[in-house]
Design a protein around this motif. Structure first.
Motif, PDB file in Angstrom:
ATOM      1  N   GLY A  72       0.842  -1.196   0.000  1.00 54.51           N
ATOM      2  CA  GLY A  72       0.000   0.000   0.000  1.00 54.51           C
ATOM      3  C   GLY A  72       0.874   1.241   0.000  1.00 54.51           C
ATOM      4  O   GLY A  72       2.079   1.163   0.214  1.00 54.51           O
ATOM      5  N   ASP A  73       0.259   2.395  -0.239  1.00 56.07           N
ATOM      6  CA  ASP A  73       1.025   3.628  -0.390  1.00 56.07           C
ATOM      7  C   ASP A  73       1.773   4.023   0.881  1.00 56.07           C
ATOM      8  O   ASP A  73       2.822   4.649   0.831  1.00 56.07           O
ATOM      9  N   ASP A  74       1.199   3.657   2.036  1.00 58.98           N
ATOM     10  CA  ASP A  74       1.829   4.059   3.290  1.00 58.98           C
ATOM     11  C   ASP A  74       3.238   3.503   3.431  1.00 58.98           C
ATOM     12  O   ASP A  74       4.095   4.085   4.080  1.00 58.98           O
ATOM     13  N   TYR A  75       3.461   2.339   2.810  1.00 62.15           N
ATOM     14  CA  TYR A  75       4.735   1.665   2.990  1.00 62.15           C
ATOM     15  C   TYR A  75       5.720   1.946   1.865  1.00 62.15           C
ATOM     16  O   TYR A  75       6.841   1.467   1.882  1.00 62.15           O
ATOM     17  N   SER A  77       7.522   4.338   0.956  1.00 63.79           N
ATOM     18  CA  SER A  77       8.778   5.064   1.160  1.00 63.79           C
ATOM     19  C   SER A  77       9.688   4.388   2.194  1.00 63.79           C
ATOM     20  O   SER A  77      10.709   4.932   2.575  1.00 63.79           O
ATOM     21  N   MET A  78       9.291   3.188   2.626  1.00 64.42           N
ATOM     22  CA  MET A  78      10.094   2.511   3.659  1.00 64.42           C
ATOM     23  C   MET A  78      11.415   2.002   3.091  1.00 64.42           C
ATOM     24  O   MET A  78      11.464   1.510   1.973  1.00 64.42           O
TER      25      MET A  78
END
Lengths: 204, 226
Positions: A72-75, A77-78
């Motif tokens: 998902g988008d939240d992850y 940039s990890m």
């Protein structure tokens, strides 16, 4: 063609032993007879062939910056690459254990041949080294990573069988006392390394 | 450690031996033949060798202490995994510190920082010493073996750098040009001196370590076994 190139490069030009000194500890310790050297070499090929692709998948889908985008988008940039050492070594240790159990179950003959060497391999620098180089080289797909694993394993196999053959013969030569054993093995490896430098720049 | 102090002084003869022996009699690299991979590969420049030795020593000492403190609660059957996890954790810390403070060196050490995890010296000392000894003795053992490892690295790096590129790079100092400047043709280079390119190639470290072992064993005949 590309695959052959990667194989040649990893087996001969960037030979694990002669160029990077990976797995020198077991290389020197287990190279007294050709038979045991062949066993350990085969085990290394086997384990590299499995661990490099698995670590490649781990690197591409979990550890690399942006690799977690599929969650998902939240992850997206990890960047978990700082965890790669501990992940790789955990994968290697567990795969070695798993391979040992599988081989014991399905091929007792092979287990008899590789048996004692398999657990040793978990802490062989050649295995972790190949995974770390795989991470550094950023292969385009899993096929290339697999071929890289196979090629590095083959290069290591070649090196240990060659030195074992030489050491078997050199036992009967007159070497200065202090140089006997390990000292001579170092110098021999250096000479073999010089020979392997001849492959430099070789490309198909 | 307080218990240790009561029974024997901090630097008793036995403890001094723990530091002194690994330098020569039981040198981890040349006599026990452990941890060769990194010892040979990071020695093209002196500063790499010094930073690598410090990194290995730090991991070795801290790892030794941690394992020694936990030696009574680590279950025997899974001790290898526990040791691997401790070492991997320490190496990650070292790697991050190197990246933060000496980025150039960390770049040229590349994968060899990660390979400290599988450095046989560390696993060997944890397994053979820290698991059965008190923390203070383990610290000394770690320092001793770290120095033993560092000594070989520095010797190899010295010959490789001086004869390979004619310089000496010591962290914190400016690059030291021993034979003069190769491009401006000063010093020895004015007299047609040339650097030995072989010294920069991987096989030369093998030759140097081989000769090191030769000299060491010739000076200590009791080490010639087998």
């Amino acid at each position: 063609m590309e695959y052959i190139n990667i194989f040649i490069k990893s087996a001969f030009i960037d030979n694990m032993v002669f160029t990077f000194f990976f797995g020198m500890c077991s290389y020197l310790a287990v190279s007294k007879t050709v038979k045991t050297a062949t066993g350990l070499g085969a085990a290394v090929i086997f384990v590299l062939l499995i661990t490099v692709p698995v670590n490649y998948l781990l690197e591409t889908y979990v550890l690399k910056e942006g690799a977690l985008a599929w969650l998902g988008d939240d992850y997206a940039s990890m960047d978990l690459s700082f965890l790669s050492f501990i992940m790789f070594i955990a994968v290697i240790a567990s795969i070695v254990q798993l391979v040992e159990m599988l081989v014991e179950k399905f091929s007792p003959a092979l287990y008899g041949a590789l048996g004692i060497f398999l657990p040793l391999i978990a802490v062989n620098c050649a295995i972790l080294g190949a995974s770390l180089f795989m991470q550094q080289k950023q292969f385009a797909n899993i096929g290339q990573a697999t071929v890289y694993g196979l090629g590095s394993g083959f290069g290591w196999f070649l090196a240990i069988v060659l030195i074992a053959a030489i050491r078997e013969k050199i036992k009967y030569s007159h070497i200065p006392g202090p140089l006997k054993g390990v000292g001579m093995a170092f110098i021999l490896t250096g000479l073999m390394g010089l020979a392997f430098l001849g492959f430099l720049g070789f490309e198909l | 450690m307080s218990e240790e102090k009561k029974s024997e002084p901090l630097f008793s003869k036995k403890n001094i031996q723990l530091i002194k022996n690994p330098l020569n009699q039981i040198n981890p690299v040349t006599i026990q033949v452990l941890g060769i991979c990194s010892a040979l590969a990071v020695t093209v420049q002196m500063d790499n060798a010094i930073v690598m030795s410090i990194a290995v020593m730090a991991v070795l000492v801290i790892g030794n202490v941690l394992v020694s403190l936990m030696r009574n609660i680590i279950p025997g059957r899974i001790r290898i995994i526990v040791q691997l996890v401790i070492v991997a954790f320490l190496v990650i810390c070292v790697d991050q510190i190197l990246k933060a403070y000496v980025y150039d060196v960390s770049k040229s050490l590349s994968v060899f920082v990660g390979l400290i995890i599988t450095n046989c010296i560390i696993m060997g000392r944890l397994e053979a010493f820290a698991l059965g000894n008190k923390p203070w003795a383990s610290i000394l053992d770690g320092v001793g073996n770290g120095f033993g490892y560092g000594l070989v690295l520095v010797v190899v790096a010295f010959f490789k750098e001086v004869f390979g590129s004619g310089t000496l790079t010591i962290p914190g100092f400016e690059k030291f040009e021993i034979f003069g400047n190769a491009t401006d043709l000063t010093g020895l280079y004015a007299m047609d001196y040339m650097n030995n390119g072989l010294m920069l190639l991987p096989p030369s470290s093998l030759f140097i370590v081989g000769i090191y072992i030769w000299v060491q064993k010739a000076r200590n005949p009791e080490l010639i076994g087998e």
